[in-house]
Motif scaffolding. Structure first.
Motif, PDB file in Angstrom:
ATOM      1  N   VAL A  15       2.248 -13.418 -35.629  1.00  0.00           N
ATOM      2  CA  VAL A  15       0.971 -13.010 -35.048  1.00  0.00           C
ATOM      3  C   VAL A  15       0.761 -13.639 -33.677  1.00  0.00           C
ATOM      4  N   ASN A  16       1.213 -14.881 -33.511  1.00  0.00           N
ATOM      5  CA  ASN A  16       0.968 -15.605 -32.268  1.00  0.00           C
ATOM      6  C   ASN A  16       2.115 -15.513 -31.271  1.00  0.00           C
ATOM      7  N   GLY A  17       3.078 -14.619 -31.555  1.00  0.00           N
ATOM      8  CA  GLY A  17       4.145 -14.367 -30.597  1.00  0.00           C
ATOM      9  C   GLY A  17       5.173 -15.469 -30.499  1.00  0.00           C
ATOM     10  N   ARG A  18       5.270 -16.322 -31.512  1.00  0.00           N
ATOM     11  CA  ARG A  18       6.256 -17.407 -31.483  1.00  0.00           C
ATOM     12  C   ARG A  18       7.649 -16.825 -31.709  1.00  0.00           C
ATOM     13  N   SER A  19       8.655 -17.480 -31.154  1.00  0.00           N
ATOM     14  CA  SER A  19      10.012 -16.923 -31.174  1.00  0.00           C
ATOM     15  C   SER A  19      10.831 -17.345 -32.390  1.00  0.00           C
ATOM     16  N   GLU A  20      10.441 -18.428 -33.070  1.00  0.00           N
ATOM     17  CA  GLU A  20      11.296 -18.990 -34.107  1.00  0.00           C
ATOM     18  C   GLU A  20      11.131 -18.276 -35.458  1.00  0.00           C
ATOM     19  N   VAL A  21      11.241 -16.945 -35.446  1.00  0.00           N
ATOM     20  CA  VAL A  21      11.189 -16.126 -36.660  1.00  0.00           C
ATOM     21  C   VAL A  21      12.340 -15.144 -36.586  1.00  0.00           C
ATOM     22  N   GLY A  38       7.307  -6.388 -19.210  1.00  0.00           N
ATOM     23  CA  GLY A  38       8.387  -7.178 -19.776  1.00  0.00           C
ATOM     24  C   GLY A  38       7.866  -8.224 -20.748  1.00  0.00           C
ATOM     25  N   GLN A  39       8.789  -8.963 -21.343  1.00  0.00           N
ATOM     26  CA  GLN A  39       8.412  -9.949 -22.351  1.00  0.00           C
ATOM     27  C   GLN A  39       7.603 -11.089 -21.755  1.00  0.00           C
ATOM     28  N   GLN A  40       7.912 -11.483 -20.518  1.00  0.00           N
ATOM     29  CA  GLN A  40       7.160 -12.565 -19.898  1.00  0.00           C
ATOM     30  C   GLN A  40       5.692 -12.196 -19.740  1.00  0.00           C
ATOM     31  N   TRP A  41       5.445 -10.909 -19.488  1.00  0.00           N
ATOM     32  CA  TRP A  41       4.064 -10.446 -19.311  1.00  0.00           C
ATOM     33  C   TRP A  41       3.240 -10.711 -20.568  1.00  0.00           C
ATOM     34  N   ILE A  42       3.756 -10.335 -21.727  1.00  0.00           N
ATOM     35  CA  ILE A  42       2.971 -10.496 -22.952  1.00  0.00           C
ATOM     36  C   ILE A  42       2.753 -11.979 -23.247  1.00  0.00           C
ATOM     37  N   GLN A  43       3.733 -12.819 -22.945  1.00  0.00           N
ATOM     38  CA  GLN A  43       3.563 -14.255 -23.156  1.00  0.00           C
ATOM     39  C   GLN A  43       2.465 -14.806 -22.253  1.00  0.00           C
ATOM     40  N   GLY A  98       1.948   1.120 -19.849  1.00  0.00           N
ATOM     41  CA  GLY A  98       1.486   0.751 -21.177  1.00  0.00           C
ATOM     42  C   GLY A  98       2.469  -0.158 -21.871  1.00  0.00           C
ATOM     43  N   PRO A  99       1.984  -1.064 -22.719  1.00  0.00           N
ATOM     44  CA  PRO A  99       2.871  -1.983 -23.423  1.00  0.00           C
ATOM     45  C   PRO A  99       3.690  -1.268 -24.489  1.00  0.00           C
ATOM     46  N   THR A 100       4.756  -1.918 -24.910  1.00  0.00           N
ATOM     47  CA  THR A 100       5.570  -1.402 -26.003  1.00  0.00           C
ATOM     48  C   THR A 100       4.802  -1.515 -27.320  1.00  0.00           C
ATOM     49  N   GLU A 101       5.339  -0.882 -28.349  1.00  0.00           N
ATOM     50  CA  GLU A 101       4.680  -0.958 -29.657  1.00  0.00           C
ATOM     51  C   GLU A 101       4.619  -2.404 -30.142  1.00  0.00           C
ATOM     52  N   GLU A 102       5.692  -3.157 -29.926  1.00  0.00           N
ATOM     53  CA  GLU A 102       5.698  -4.561 -30.340  1.00  0.00           C
ATOM     54  C   GLU A 102       4.632  -5.350 -29.584  1.00  0.00           C
ATOM     55  N   GLN A 103       4.493  -5.089 -28.287  1.00  0.00           N
ATOM     56  CA  GLN A 103       3.484  -5.786 -27.499  1.00  0.00           C
ATOM     57  C   GLN A 103       2.074  -5.395 -27.936  1.00  0.00           C
ATOM     58  N   ARG A 104       1.882  -4.132 -28.298  1.00  0.00           N
ATOM     59  CA  ARG A 104       0.562  -3.704 -28.793  1.00  0.00           C
ATOM     60  C   ARG A 104       0.208  -4.424 -30.090  1.00  0.00           C
ATOM     61  N   VAL A 105       1.209  -4.601 -30.938  1.00  0.00           N
ATOM     62  CA  VAL A 105       0.965  -5.322 -32.196  1.00  0.00           C
ATOM     63  C   VAL A 105       0.552  -6.760 -31.908  1.00  0.00           C
ATOM     64  N   LEU A 106       1.253  -7.407 -30.978  1.00  0.00           N
ATOM     65  CA  LEU A 106       0.916  -8.794 -30.653  1.00  0.00           C
ATOM     66  C   LEU A 106      -0.496  -8.899 -30.091  1.00  0.00           C
ATOM     67  N   ALA A 129      -2.973  -6.844 -30.721  1.00  0.00           N
ATOM     68  CA  ALA A 129      -3.914  -6.553 -31.807  1.00  0.00           C
ATOM     69  C   ALA A 129      -4.065  -7.738 -32.745  1.00  0.00           C
ATOM     70  N   THR A 130      -2.966  -8.398 -33.050  1.00  0.00           N
ATOM     71  CA  THR A 130      -3.051  -9.519 -33.988  1.00  0.00           C
ATOM     72  C   THR A 130      -3.767 -10.718 -33.379  1.00  0.00           C
ATOM     73  N   ARG A 131      -3.773 -10.820 -32.055  1.00  0.00           N
ATOM     74  CA  ARG A 131      -4.518 -11.891 -31.402  1.00  0.00           C
ATOM     75  C   ARG A 131      -5.926 -11.438 -31.014  1.00  0.00           C
ATOM     76  N   GLU A 132      -6.300 -10.251 -31.469  1.00  0.00           N
ATOM     77  CA  GLU A 132      -7.620  -9.673 -31.187  1.00  0.00           C
ATOM     78  C   GLU A 132      -7.891  -9.566 -29.693  1.00  0.00           C
ATOM     79  N   VAL A 133      -6.876  -9.145 -28.957  1.00  0.00           N
ATOM     80  CA  VAL A 133      -7.029  -8.833 -27.541  1.00  0.00           C
ATOM     81  C   VAL A 133      -7.045  -7.309 -27.430  1.00  0.00           C
ATOM     82  N   PRO A 134      -8.199  -6.694 -27.236  1.00  0.00           N
ATOM     83  CA  PRO A 134      -8.256  -5.232 -27.198  1.00  0.00           C
ATOM     84  C   PRO A 134      -7.536  -4.662 -25.985  1.00  0.00           C
ATOM     85  N   LEU A 135      -7.070  -3.435 -26.134  1.00  0.00           N
ATOM     86  CA  LEU A 135      -6.291  -2.754 -25.096  1.00  0.00           C
ATOM     87  C   LEU A 135      -6.885  -1.375 -24.849  1.00  0.00           C
TER      88      LEU A 135
END
Length: 347
Positions: free
Chosen positions: A38-44, A116-121, A137-145, A147-153
């Motif tokens: 949910v928080n975009g951490r990489s160690e998963v 890019g990935q740096q943008w979402i971070q 527009g962000p990718t589907e993965e970026q949209r999920v991130l 949404a899970t952080r409650e940042v509306p788009l």
């Protein structure tokens, strides 16, 4: 609590979005693992991340609602900062943001239409009140991130499909293309060329479809030689006009997908010794303020960019405050503005 089962558990029989613990139970992983996703951490692991993100897309994710804070930010993202287009949009977003005590952070994607990935971070670290992406527009993965952080788009002037359920604001591009071409037809023109925007852009395709529809309704065959594919650049107007005027039957009018291309047509016409509108009528699209002072003033289709931007900002603030949207896909009307660059066909 960490699950010891091998297979994911069935989710709760509820239409409501899921909590961290419910997602963890369904995925068969720990709450800590879900939190990292949910928080975009990489160690998963990639398989686990894909599983959790798939459950979030299907069921949603529920946090405690937060309200926009007066010191919050609206993240405004452009694919590129060039010309008058971004200026009109910034004006619209800032007018609404200022009324709600919000600041606006403007960023650019260097011409790319997908961040890019740096943008979402960077966005997640700033935790803005919300994000407005413009012609991108962000990718589907970026949209999920987000949404899970409650940042509306909210997607403004979407280049492609904004994504399922993603709010968007655009213009009636098809109607604008139809009206521009119909205006030229009513002036007696039959050899009407069009210089389009990029093929991937929804707005460009809609304007081209409107052009085709107007010709079809008037019983005028569409000549493929008169359709030139561009990229919303001034150079498109220069290069394509020079080619078009070399045809055995050159056009008497040109409709361009934006005002910049129309100014390119002006430059080419000057080089070729053609007078606008006596020898060649020109219609643009956007109605950017500087082109009202072109010689002659440009006939164009007004796209209400400032109003579109203000609408997107209002939608974003409603979402950030936990309020439902009455409409998730909004299109504001275009309008033909007749000035001095069109005239009846001669001869």
């Amino acid at each position: 609590m960490t699950s010891t089962d091998d297979a994911p558990h069935a989710g709760p029989a509820s239409s409501e979005a899921l909590t961290l613990s419910q997602l963890a139970e369904m995925a068969g992983v720990s709450v800590a693992t879900v939190s990292k996703v949910v928080n975009g951490r990489s160690e998963v692991g990639s398989d686990t991340r894909a599983l959790v993100e798939g459950l979030i897309r299907e069921h949603g994710f529920r946090r405690q609602r937060r309200r926009v804070k007066p010191a919050g930010l609206i993240e405004l993202v452009f694919h590129e900062l060039a010309g008058d287009y971004p200026i009109e949009i910034v004006k619209g977003v800032k007018s609404v943001a200022g009324q709600h005590g919000l600041s606006v952070v403007v960023s650019e994607l260097g011409g790319r239409h997908v961040p890019g990935q740096q943008w979402i971070q960077d966005v997640l670290s700033r935790r803005p009140a919300g994000v407005i992406t413009v012609f991108s527009g962000p990718t589907e993965e970026q949209r999920v991130l987000l949404a899970t952080r409650e940042v509306p788009l909210v997607v403004l002037d979407p280049a492609g499909d904004p994504g399922r359920g993603v709010p968007s604001v655009g213009a009636t591009n098809w109607s604008g293309g139809l009206e521009a071409t119909r205006h030229l037809l009513e002036l007696g023109h039959r050899r009407i060329a069009m210089i389009t925007g990029p093929g991937f852009a929804l707005s460009s395709r809609a304007r081209l479809d409107g052009y085709r529809a107007a010709l079809d309704a008037a019983g005028v065959p569409v000549d493929p030689d008169l359709i030139c594919h561009g990229d919303f650049q001034v150079e498109d107007g220069v290069v394509h006009t020079e080619r078009l005027m070399e045809l055995p039957q050159p056009p008497t009018a040109i409709f361009t997908a934006n005002d910049g291309q129309a100014i390119g047509v002006y430059h080419a016409a000057h080089r070729l010794g053609l007078r606008i509108p006596d020898d060649l009528s020109v219609v643009g699209f956007d109605d950017m303020p500087p082109w009202r002072w072109a010689i002659p003033p440009l006939t164009t289709v007004r796209q209400p960019l400032t109003e579109m931007a203000a609408t997107a900002a209002l939608m974003l603030i409603h979402l950030a405050e936990g309020e439902p949207l009455l409409q998730r896909r909004v299109e504001l009307g275009t309008e033909l503005v007749v000035r001095g660059s069109t005239a009846p066909r001669r001869g």
